[in-house]
Design a protein around this motif. Structure first.
Motif, mmCIF file in Angstrom:
data_model
loop_
_atom_site.group_PDB
_atom_site.id
_atom_site.type_symbol
_atom_site.label_atom_id
_atom_site.label_comp_id
_atom_site.label_asym_id
_atom_site.label_seq_id
_atom_site.Cartn_x
_atom_site.Cartn_y
_atom_site.Cartn_z
ATOM 1 N N LEU A 257 -90.441 16.732 -37.009
ATOM 2 C CA LEU A 257 -89.876 15.901 -35.656
ATOM 3 C C LEU A 257 -90.340 14.565 -35.572
ATOM 4 O O LEU A 257 -90.525 14.070 -34.466
ATOM 5 C CB LEU A 257 -90.224 16.905 -34.379
ATOM 6 C CG LEU A 257 -89.100 17.728 -34.166
ATOM 7 C CD1 LEU A 257 -89.551 18.501 -32.850
ATOM 8 C CD2 LEU A 257 -87.925 17.525 -34.072
ATOM 9 N N CYS A 262 -94.941 10.869 -29.349
ATOM 10 C CA CYS A 262 -93.609 10.282 -28.644
ATOM 11 C C CYS A 262 -93.405 11.433 -27.456
ATOM 12 O O CYS A 262 -93.586 12.601 -27.611
ATOM 13 C CB CYS A 262 -92.565 10.491 -29.588
ATOM 14 S SG CYS A 262 -92.197 8.815 -30.513
ATOM 15 N N LYS A 263 -93.132 11.090 -26.190
ATOM 16 C CA LYS A 263 -92.709 11.688 -25.431
ATOM 17 C C LYS A 263 -91.389 12.631 -25.848
ATOM 18 O O LYS A 263 -90.485 12.033 -26.432
ATOM 19 C CB LYS A 263 -92.342 11.104 -23.979
ATOM 20 C CG LYS A 263 -92.091 12.048 -23.116
ATOM 21 C CD LYS A 263 -92.078 11.584 -21.546
ATOM 22 C CE LYS A 263 -91.838 12.434 -20.533
ATOM 23 N NZ LYS A 263 -91.952 11.813 -19.209
ATOM 24 N N GLY A 264 -91.529 13.853 -25.517
ATOM 25 C CA GLY A 264 -90.215 14.744 -26.129
ATOM 26 C C GLY A 264 -90.609 15.449 -27.494
ATOM 27 O O GLY A 264 -89.487 16.169 -27.580
ATOM 28 N N ALA A 265 -91.457 14.880 -27.939
ATOM 29 C CA ALA A 265 -91.419 15.460 -28.965
ATOM 30 C C ALA A 265 -93.180 16.099 -29.230
ATOM 31 O O ALA A 265 -93.895 15.928 -28.568
ATOM 32 C CB ALA A 265 -91.548 14.441 -30.248
ATOM 33 N N ASP A 266 -93.380 16.721 -30.555
ATOM 34 C CA ASP A 266 -94.696 17.491 -30.779
ATOM 35 C C ASP A 266 -94.711 17.757 -32.120
ATOM 36 O O ASP A 266 -93.789 17.802 -32.859
ATOM 37 C CB ASP A 266 -94.814 18.509 -29.512
ATOM 38 C CG ASP A 266 -96.385 18.818 -29.379
ATOM 39 O OD1 ASP A 266 -96.753 18.756 -27.998
ATOM 40 O OD2 ASP A 266 -97.222 18.846 -30.284
ATOM 41 N N PHE A 267 -96.036 18.450 -32.197
ATOM 42 C CA PHE A 267 -95.942 18.985 -33.676
ATOM 43 C C PHE A 267 -95.067 20.358 -33.757
ATOM 44 O O PHE A 267 -95.218 21.048 -32.803
ATOM 45 C CB PHE A 267 -97.478 19.342 -34.152
ATOM 46 C CG PHE A 267 -98.366 18.184 -34.199
ATOM 47 C CD1 PHE A 267 -99.230 17.830 -33.216
ATOM 48 C CD2 PHE A 267 -98.365 17.447 -35.470
ATOM 49 C CE1 PHE A 267 -100.004 16.431 -33.446
ATOM 50 C CE2 PHE A 267 -99.284 16.380 -35.501
ATOM 51 C CZ PHE A 267 -99.893 15.848 -34.490
#
Lengths: 471, 360
Positions: A257, A262-267
């Motif tokens: 991803l 970033c906001k709205g993302a993660d590992f």
């Protein structure tokens, strides 16, 4: 009985009506300029708040206005368009500028943080004083360039380095906090022999890197202007580079991803927890809409091809993976990798179009090797800038084919070069790399032998200049 | 120079099977009908074999439940997981086609930013039919896409690329997070449409998700074993991860490419994070050992086929991961069983009839 209007107020009224035809206001006495501005401002405020002007058009909505009170007043022609605002700004008059500031008139920009304002909480809030914008001037008239970037650049200190080969005087608009360095400044700082061999053409910007005192440097080619994102908002390329540089990079495992910070993302599932802190990001490589950074053969074969795909992602380039870093739009942490961005590979017929250079490709791979060795990261992706049409790929191709051929040797070299454990600073790394270049590539082509020498010279210069600059 | 694809993407309808593991129903196929109907489906029914899975009308399919798997593989059926979507890899083994597309039954058609329905299968085919570029990173991502190309500095000798073995798609809406992340961010949805396909560089590992995946079965099939998960196993939700790490090491060794990015599907169902945590628990610790293992894994020069690579890898798993947990010894054995079963069902140049599951 009403007091009759004064000559001055009549003049101002008629000037208001003609404002869009006037190209220069700097001749006006300050007090008249202020009156003119404030009148214009009142009109605009009323138009904006009431929704339309007398011609029935929607107001110029690009301005964000503080909503405090209405001014009921007869509408008159004229809007405070961007062009007119620029006219006022261009006068450079302190009072006008402070009025603009006080009234909080701003061009509304959407800072590129496609992920949103989140980055401000994730990344450290940095001081504008930590940033230098280094511009290599290959064109003498920087007015259109700087005017377009003004909303983004005006907060920062600029270092403008004039290509020593450029004969004409530089034209630079007012309203910026900047220092300009020309051939004589460079000669004084490093001696004319170095300045000729190291800092001509696109490589003039490296002088800016050399003398910068700031932690972060952002550098953009002078034929690029701000791009717009998919929502039509102007992209603040500097904010995005800073965001990239102040959030961790993740070079040891690929996150599907993309940037997990970033906001709205993660590992994603499967990403090892021990790798989730990431490492410092030392280099941020941006991209280009319109004229992409293709080599001359590619652009010559596809003359109409323009890059219109906005890819909303930043990703870390994995460790040990090499990439072609384009110098057109970059940001870096000078304190971590400064010396590793270097002017070394100069083509015999290097020219004033990117198609006729590979200096940045070489420099970028040096930086990547250094970053991989020091365990810091390199990101690629956002921000985009809009690169204007310039030059003729076929002409460049006829002139300079050398760079394309050299890549066949350059890339395998950087993919395989290994640095010793003893190299713990970027300077050490560059010296070791230079020795490897001399030994392995020197025999292949004289341009590599010269590059190796330039790398050594650069590290010496860096040490000398940094010592001189330090408090 | 990269070729732009001005011609339409071939359907490949006789060369591609769609493999779907399911335990519930296949209602989701209705939404996919416009895109999937031309293709043959292989349904792998997990769980209770006495339950009937209804397949919507008009699809050409074969269906295998646990009884079929046991019947076809005999004792080798032990390598196929039960009560876990890992069982899907049985479908890969039993397929006769060149390409596989696999999708979960809670994945639906997504829309691109213009509002148009995304034909995920078509994009996977595009990805698989165009080369990959694992040896040097192209900053404009996939250079073979329309409107893109190799950037300045990209060596011409590397511009032909290598064959693409795997196409890894992504998901809008419910992102593929692990249980701890789901617990911390239960409401996070992936709404960012990143319009890119890119090759994962050689030497770089990634977490491969099996929800939306295409691959070239002839190039890499035997490496796509989804491990021992679910019932009777100490771990779950690492099936696709395991396959992805093994696959990537082998692709890097054989000079094949892996792409990630488009297409997006719409992932509708958020699984229960507490249930997931129980399944993943050991995996979260074990992956700290697994990643260094795979990053350091090298295969000898005489591993010239996928099967040989895989068998060598299984030996290394047993030798180096055996002391992390006994599970890995069992897994290494299952990897060998898998290859044996694969070779049995896919003998070289065989036209022998193989037992079919129930189907139309």
């Amino acid at each position: 009985m009403r007091t009759p209007p004064s000559l001055v107020s009549l003049a101002i009224d008629s000037a208001l009506a003609q404002l869009s035809n006037i190209s220069d206001l700097s001749f006006l006495p300050d007090h008249i300029l202020i009156d003119l501005f404030l009148s214009q401002w009142s009109i605009l405020k009323f138009e904006y708040l009431s929704g339309e002007n007398s011609a029935g058009e929607a107001p110029c909505g690009i301005f964000k206005l503080p909503v405090e009170g209405f001014l009921k007043r007869t509408l008159r022609a004229g809007k405070l368009t961007e062009k007119i605002l620029k006219l006022f700004i261009a006068t450079g008059k302190e009072e006008v500028l402070s009025h603009i500031e006080a009234l909080n008139i701003q061009l509304v920009l959407t800072p590129v943080l496609p992920t949103s304002k989140k980055n401000l909480s994730m990344s450290q809030i940095i001081d504008d004083n930590d940033v230098d914008i280094v511009i290599g001037a290959l064109h003498s008239d920087l007015t259109p360039f700087l005017d377009e970037w003004r909303p983004v650049f005006s907060r920062f200190h600029l270092i403008i380095v004039k290509d020593p080969d450029l004969k004409d005087e530089l034209k630079i608009p007012g309203g910026f906090n900047l220092h300009v360095y020309t051939k004589s400044d460079i000669d004084k700082a490093v001696g004319s022999a170095s300045s000729a061999s190291l800092f001509s053409g696109y490589s003039c910007r490296y002088f800016g890197y050399l003398i910068s005192q700031k932690k972060y440097v952002v550098s953009i080619d002078d034929d690029c202007v701000p791009a717009r994102d998919n929502n039509g908002g102007l992209i603040d390329a500097v904010a995005q580079h800073i965001s990239n540089l102040t959030t961790p990079a993740t070079p040891f495992f690929f996150n599907t991803l993309y940037d997990p910070f970033c906001k709205g993302a993660d590992f994603v599932r499967g990403y090892p927890f021990s790798l989730r802190n990431g490492v410092t990001c030392a280099l941020s490589c941006g991209l280009w809409l319109n004229l992409a950074d293709y080599d001359a053969p590619t652009q010559a074969l596809k003359p109409g091809q323009r890059n219109s795909r906005y890819v909303d992602a930043v990703l870390t380039v994995p460790a040990r993976t090499m990439l072609p870093v384009s110098g057109i739009n970059i940001g870096f942490n000078r304190e971590v990798v400064g010396p590793a961005l270097l002017p070394a590979l100069r083509l015999a017929k290097e020219g004033k179009f990117r198609w006729e250079t590979v200096e940045d490709i070489w420099s970028g791979m040096c930086v990547k090797v250094v970053c991989d060795h020091l365990g810091v990261g390199v990101k690629s992706g956002l921000p985009y800038v809009w690169r204007k049409e310039r030059g003729d790929a076929i002409e460049s191709l006829k002139k300079e084919w050398e760079g394309v051929k050299l890549m066949e040797d350059v890339v395998p070299f950087f993919q395989s070069v290994r640095l010793s454990q003893a190299a713990v600073t970027p300077e050490d790394c560059v010296i070791e790399m230079a020795a490897a270049v001399k030994e392995r590539l020197g025999p292949v082509h004289p341009v590599f032998a010269r590059a190796a020498e330039a790398m050594v010279e650069w590290v010496k210069l860096w040490k000398v200049v940094r010592t001189r600059l330090s408090p | 120079m990269a070729q732009t694809s001005a011609s339409p993407t071939p359907l490949l309808k006789d060369e591609l099977d769609i493999v779907i593991p399911t335990i519930r129903n296949l209602d989701f196929l209705e939404m996919w009908r416009p895109f999937f109907q031309p293709y043959h489906l292989i349904i792998v029914q997990d769980g209770d074999p006495s339950k009937t899975i209804h397949v919507p009308e008009g699809f050409d399919y074969e269906l295998y439940n646990r009884n079929d798997i046991n019947r076809i593989l005999g004792p080798k059926a032990s390598c196929i997981s039960f009560k876990d979507s890992a069982c899907r890899c049985f479908g890969y083994m039993v397929s006769k086609k060149k390409y596989i597309f696999t999708i979960d039954d809670d994945c639906f058609v997504a829309k691109d930013p213009s509002g148009k329905d995304i034909n995920a299968l078509e994009q996977h085919i595009k990805n698989l039919l165009s080369p990959s570029t694992p040896f040097f990173f192209n900053t404009l991502y996939d250079p073979y896409r329309d409107g893109a190309d190799f950037v300045r500095g990209y060596p011409f000798s590397l511009r032909e690329g290598v064959p693409t073995a795997v196409s890894h798609g992504l998901w809008l809406n419910i992102p593929d997070y692990d249980a701890p992340t789901q617990l911390v961010k239960p409401l996070e949805r992936n709404s960012r449409f990143v319009d890119a396909v890119m090759t994962i560089p050689k030497g770089t590992l990634f977490p491969m998700c099996g929800m939306n995946l295409g691959f070239n079965r002839e190039l890499i099939g035997p490496a796509m074993y989804f491990g021992l998960m679910g019932d009777g196993q100490p771990i779950g939700r690492y099936d696709d991860m395991w396959a992805g790490w093994c696959m990537k090491v082998i692709c890097d060794h054989l000079g094949l490419g892996v792409k990630t990015g488009l297409p997006y599907i719409w992932h509708s169902k958020a699984s229960n994070p507490f249930v997931n945590l129980k399944k993943e628990y050991k995996g979260i610790y074990w992956q700290e050992e697994l990643i260094p293992f795979f990053q350091a894994a090298t295969l000898s020069k005489d591993c010239t086929t996928v099967q040989k690579c895989y068998l060598e890898l299984s030996k290394q798993v047993k030798a180096k991961l055996g002391n992390v947990d006994d599970y890995f010894i069992k897994l290494a054995d299952a990897m060998v069983t898998w290859i044996e079963a694969w070779d049995e069902l896919n003998p070289p140049k065989s036209s022998a009839e193989l037992p079919n599951g129930k189907g139309k």
